[in-house]
Scaffold this motif. Structure first.
Motif, short mmCIF file in Angstrom:
data_model
loop_
_atom_site.label_atom_id
_atom_site.label_comp_id
_atom_site.label_asym_id
_atom_site.label_seq_id
_atom_site.Cartn_x
_atom_site.Cartn_y
_atom_site.Cartn_z
N SER A 33 0.83 -1.20 0.00
CA SER A 33 0.00 0.00 0.00
C SER A 33 0.86 1.25 0.00
CB SER A 33 -0.88 0.03 1.24
OG SER A 33 -1.77 -1.05 1.24
N LEU A 34 0.31 2.31 -0.57
CA LEU A 34 0.94 3.62 -0.54
C LEU A 34 -0.02 4.56 0.15
CD1 LEU A 34 3.03 5.79 -1.49
CD2 LEU A 34 1.64 6.02 -3.53
N LEU A 35 0.43 5.23 1.19
CA LEU A 35 -0.37 6.23 1.88
C LEU A 35 0.18 7.61 1.53
CD1 LEU A 35 -0.68 4.58 5.40
CD2 LEU A 35 -2.38 4.62 3.60
N VAL A 61 6.47 4.00 12.80
CA VAL A 61 5.23 3.68 13.53
C VAL A 61 4.23 2.99 12.61
CG1 VAL A 61 3.22 4.68 14.68
CG2 VAL A 61 5.51 5.49 15.25
N MET A 62 4.09 3.49 11.39
CA MET A 62 3.12 2.91 10.47
C MET A 62 3.52 1.51 10.02
SD MET A 62 0.82 5.07 10.63
CE MET A 62 -0.28 4.19 9.57
N SER A 63 4.80 1.27 9.83
CA SER A 63 5.22 -0.08 9.45
C SER A 63 5.01 -1.06 10.60
CB SER A 63 6.67 -0.11 8.97
OG SER A 63 7.55 0.26 10.00
N ALA A 64 5.15 -0.59 11.84
CA ALA A 64 4.86 -1.45 13.00
C ALA A 64 3.37 -1.75 13.08
CB ALA A 64 5.33 -0.78 14.28
N LEU A 65 2.53 -0.76 12.81
CA LEU A 65 1.08 -0.97 12.82
C LEU A 65 0.61 -1.87 11.68
CD1 LEU A 65 -0.30 2.59 13.67
CD2 LEU A 65 -0.34 0.57 15.12
N ALA A 66 1.35 -1.85 10.57
CA ALA A 66 0.96 -2.65 9.40
C ALA A 66 1.17 -4.13 9.64
CB ALA A 66 1.74 -2.19 8.18
N GLY A 67 1.97 -4.49 10.61
CA GLY A 67 2.14 -5.89 10.97
C GLY A 67 2.69 -6.77 9.87
#
Length: 82
Positions: A33-35, A61-67
């Motif tokens: 995904s691209l945000l 933080v976002m890569s950690a949330l992306a799991g």
């Protein structure tokens, strides 16, 4: 709006002065995904931070949330002509 989009919008809104101008858009690509993050031009420096530290922290933080999913974050300069 996905959970990642909402989380990123929440984080960026906490950083900027012009909170109503924060836009996060998601695009599905072949490799994840691209945000895309769009903010008021005056807030662009705040979101990027010194030497890109704030942008790097947002990406972490976002890569950690992306799991484990591939997620890219692009901070778009709205003044830039495409």
């Amino acid at each position: 709006m996905s959970v990642l989009e909402e989380a990123l919008e929440h984080l960026v809104t906490g950083i900027v002065d012009h909170k109503d101008d924060v836009r996060v858009r998601s695009k599905d690509l072949r490799r994840g995904s691209l945000l895309e993050v769009r903010v008021h031009p005056e807030d662009l420096g705040r979101v990027i931070g010194r030497s890109g530290r704030t942008a790097s922290a947002l990406r972490t933080v976002m890569s950690a949330l992306a799991g484990g999913q591939n997620v890219r974050i692009d901070i778009v300069d709205t003044d830039r002509v495409r």
